[in-house]
Motif scaffolding. Structure first.
Motif, PDB file in Angstrom:
ATOM      1  N   GLY A   8      42.925  43.037  36.417  1.00  0.00           N
ATOM      2  CA  GLY A   8      42.650  42.498  35.104  1.00  0.00           C
ATOM      3  C   GLY A   8      43.879  42.166  34.292  1.00  0.00           C
ATOM      4  O   GLY A   8      43.785  41.514  33.252  1.00  0.00           O
TER       5      GLY A   8
ATOM      6  N   GLN B 288      40.275  38.179  38.727  1.00  0.00           N
ATOM      7  CA  GLN B 288      40.441  37.732  37.340  1.00  0.00           C
ATOM      8  C   GLN B 288      41.863  37.858  36.805  1.00  0.00           C
ATOM      9  O   GLN B 288      42.194  37.237  35.798  1.00  0.00           O
ATOM     10  CB  GLN B 288      39.515  38.540  36.418  1.00  0.00           C
ATOM     11  CG  GLN B 288      38.044  38.410  36.753  1.00  0.00           C
ATOM     12  CD  GLN B 288      37.533  36.988  36.619  1.00  0.00           C
ATOM     13  OE1 GLN B 288      37.843  36.302  35.647  1.00  0.00           O
ATOM     14  NE2 GLN B 288      36.767  36.527  37.593  1.00  0.00           N
ATOM     15  N   CYS B 289      42.701  38.656  37.431  1.00  0.00           N
ATOM     16  CA  CYS B 289      44.040  38.911  36.891  1.00  0.00           C
ATOM     17  C   CYS B 289      44.990  37.758  37.220  1.00  0.00           C
ATOM     18  O   CYS B 289      44.650  36.831  37.964  1.00  0.00           O
ATOM     19  CB  CYS B 289      44.600  40.220  37.449  1.00  0.00           C
ATOM     20  SG  CYS B 289      44.955  40.162  39.223  1.00  0.00           S
TER      21      CYS B 289
ATOM     22  N   CYS C 116      40.326  41.892  42.055  1.00  0.00           N
ATOM     23  CA  CYS C 116      39.393  41.762  40.936  1.00  0.00           C
ATOM     24  C   CYS C 116      38.954  40.321  40.734  1.00  0.00           C
ATOM     25  O   CYS C 116      37.885  40.047  40.188  1.00  0.00           O
ATOM     26  CB  CYS C 116      40.014  42.309  39.654  1.00  0.00           C
ATOM     27  SG  CYS C 116      41.351  41.275  38.964  1.00  0.00           S
TER      28      CYS C 116
END
Length: 354
Positions: A108, A93-94, A91
Motif C-alpha cells: 500500500g 496497489q502500492c 497488494c
C-alpha cells in the motif's frame, strides 16, 4: 472448527505439527483449504537458522487449495473454487506493484525489499490445513478444469522463479545458455531457457539424478563439474562464451564460474540467495569493461503470473510433475524435511498433503 493442524517453526532445527487457531477472512482476504503444498529450499534455510523468522510462525509458501471463505470486497470468486496462490502475494496497489515490481511490494505504500514474500516469512504460511490469503483479489488464480494439484503446485514458486531467470536476462532466440545448479529452481530455469528460444542449453551439476533430469527438462548438454572443467567446456561448446549464464545456487563458486563462462557483453542472471561476502574477480569481469550485465530476480507472483504459468501447463508446453519425487502427509512433514535436507534418495521436490 476453531483449530487446524499446521507446521510451526520454534527455532533452529525445531519445527512441529501442532494445533493452532484456524484463520478467518477479513476485508479483502480469503481463506483456502490447502489441498497440496511442498517443502522449499528456503524453508530449509529457515529451519537451519540461516534466514530469520519469528518463532511461532507457520511456515511454507507454495499453496494449492479450495476457497473456504471470502472476505468483503473480493469479487469474481466463489466458495469451492480451486485456486493456486503464488508464493509472492503483491497488494496490487502500492508504488512497487503499479510500477511492475510486484515482488518488492510495499503493501500500500512505496517499495519494500522482498516485501512480496509474506507466507512463512512475515505471516503464517501454507504448510497447514488452512491458509489466510492477503489481497485476495490480486492473488487467487483459478485452476483450469483438468489440471491436477500436482501439475500446478510447483508453479507457485520454483517454476515462476526458475523461468524468471531466463526471462530477466532476457534469453533471446538462438542464444547459448548455461545454467549452474540443477536443483528444482535450476531445472525450471533450464526449461525456461528452452521455452524462451535458446538454441543451446547447458545444465551444470554434480549429481547424477539431477543431470539426468536436466536433460529431461530441456538441456542439450549436461556437464558434471566433477568430471570436466566446466568453464573451458562451455567456452568450447559455445565458441567463446555463453550469451546468458543463470546462477541458481547462491555460492561464490557458482557465481564466479557463471561469470567466467560469459562472452563479452553477456548476461549473468542470478537466482541464488547469497550469504556472507560475494566477491567479483576482476579478470572474470574484464575489469568492469566487458559490457557484462548482472541481473537479479525474486520469484514473480500475483494471479496474472500464475494464470500465465497455468496456461503453459494446460497447453502441454511445460510439465513440472517429474520434479515431484516424494510425497508425505502433513503429519509426516518432519520426515519430509529430513529427506529433503539430506538430498537423499534422489529427492528433488517433496509434496505435502494436509
Amino acid at each position: 472448527m476453531k483449530t487446524m493442524r499446521a507446521t510451526v517453526f520454534h527455532g533452529t532445527n525445531n519445527i512441529a505439527v501442532e494445533e493452532v487457531p484456524r484463520p478467518h477472512a477479513g476485508v479483502g482476504e480469503a481463506v483456502i483449504r490447502v489441498t497440496l503444498t511442498t517443502i522449499c529450499g528456503t524453508d530449509l534455510h529457515i529451519l537451519r537458522g540461516e534466514y530469520p523468522v519469528k518463532p511461532g510462525l507457520v511456515i511454507g509458501h507454495e499453496p494449492v487449495g479450495v476457497i473456504e471463505e471470502l472476505g468483503p470486497g473480493v469479487t469474481g470468486y466463489q466458495v469451492g473454487d480451486r485456486v493456486l496462490v503464488g508464493a509472492i502475494t503483491p497488494c496490487g496497489q502500492c508504488l512497487a506493484c503499479l510500477s511492475g515490481h510486484l515482488s518488492q511490494c510495499g503493501h500500500g505504500g512505496g517499495y519494500e525489499a522482498v516485501g512480496g514474500w509474506r507466507f512463512g516469512n512475515t505471516i503464517n504460511g501454507a504448510q497447514a490445513e488452512y491458509l489466510l490469503v492477503p489481497s485476495a483479489q490480486a492473488n487467487l488464480a483459478k485452476i483450469p478444469d483438468g489440471l491436477t494439484d500436482e501439475q500446478v503446485v510447483l508453479l507457485a514458486d520454483i517454476a515462476s522463479t526458475g523461468i524468471s531467470g531466463a526471462e530477466a536476462a532476457p534469453v533471446r532466440i538462438g542464444d547459448a545458455v548455461v545454467v549452474f545448479a540443477q536443483g528444482p529452481i535450476g531445472l525450471c530455469a533450464t526449461a525456461g531457457a528452452r521455452l524462451m528460444g535458446a538454441s543451446l542449453v547447458i545444465g551444470v551439476d554434480g549429481d547424477d539424478h539431477r543431470l539426468a533430469m536436466s536433460r529431461r527438462l530441456g538441456a542439450d548438454v549436461a556437464l558434471d563439474y566433477r568430471a570436466v572443467d566446466v568453464v573451458a567446456e562451455v567456452k568450447r561448446l559455445t565458441g567463446g562464451g555463453a550469451d546468458v549464464a543463470i546462477e541458481a545456487l547462491g555460492t561464490q563458486q557458482t557465481f564466479e564460474s557463471a561469470l567466467r563462462c560469459l562472452r563479452p557483453g553477456g548476461t549473468l542472471s542470478s537466482l541464488g540467495v547469497y550469504s556472507g561476502k560475494l566477491q567479483m574477480p576482476y579478470d572474470a569481469f574484464a575489469a568492469g569493461l566487458g559490457d557484462h550485465r548482472i541481473v537479479t530476480t525474486l520469484c514473480p507472483g500475483g494471479k496474472e503470473r500464475m494464470r500465465r504459468l497455468l496456461s503453459l501447463v494446460q497447453s502441454g508446453r511445460f510439465d513440472p510433475t517429474p520434479l515431484i519425487t516424494h510425497r508425505f502427509s502433513l503429519d509426516r512433514i518432519v520426515e519430509g524435511y529430513q529427506l529433503f535436507g539430506e538430498r537423499a534418495d534422489g529427492v528433488l521436490k517433496v509434496a505435502i498433503k494436509p
